[in-house]
Motif scaffolding. Structure first.
Motif: not given
Length: 181
Positions: A1-12, A115-116, A121-126, A143-152
């Protein structure tokens, strides 16, 4: 994967990214789009409601010009209905909202090729990094036990279950502290 850039979008700024958010949603939920609750139209209605809050914001990840995923959230306001759908009611002290106490993470999704890779996590933490709330809450399909474990693994705790809409699935309510109360 190449570099990932993140863009923040605000209300409006929703109209600049609405179609992108809906397109990624349609791809991620392609196997559920026949269910009226998961239709793109219903997602767009929920998105509109969420983004109408003046403290709404999103973080969108890109690899080059290609969107890889996003998360969006807003703080719960006094009188918010978020906690009223708990199957087992929580203490009033816990559910009292001030407008800057609890961040509701409404959506987080990553397209299959990314995915994976840790991008969720990077988007979430940003998204959380610039927020001032004490805690963050989200709903996850139990029912998505893997996703729930990830959040834990990201520090969330399961505090009960809720059904926020008559036609929605039952969701696990999870909470994570963001700072000392």
């Amino acid at each position: 994967m190449n570099d990932i850039t993140l863009r923040r979008v605000k209300h409006g700024e929703l109209e600049e990214v609405r179609q992108l958010l809906c397109d990624v949603y349609a791809e991620v939920y392609a196997d559920k789009l026949d269910d009226p609750f998961f239709s793109v139209e219903r997602f767009d209605e929920r998105l509109t409601g969420h983004a109408n809050r003046n403290n709404w914001e999103a973080v969108i990840g890109y690899e080059g010009d290609e969107p890889v995923g996003y998360a969006y959230a807003a703080a719960l306001q006094p009188g918010a209905r978020w906690w009223m759908y708990q199957l087992d009611p929580l203490d009033a002290d816990f559910t009292e909202e001030t407008g800057d106490r609890t961040l509701a993470l409404f959506e987080i999704m990553v397209r299959t090729p990314w995915r994976g890779t840790g991008i969720a996590h990077r988007i979430h933490e940003d998204l959380l990094a610039q927020r001032g709330e004490e805690r963050v809450t989200l709903l996850v399909d139990p029912r998505k036990k893997g996703v729930k474990r990830l959040y834990e693994s990201w520090g969330y705790e399961h505090i009960g279950d809720q059904k926020p809409f008559p036609d929605s699935p039952l969701y696990s309510t999870m909470v994570r502290s963001l700072r000392e109360a």
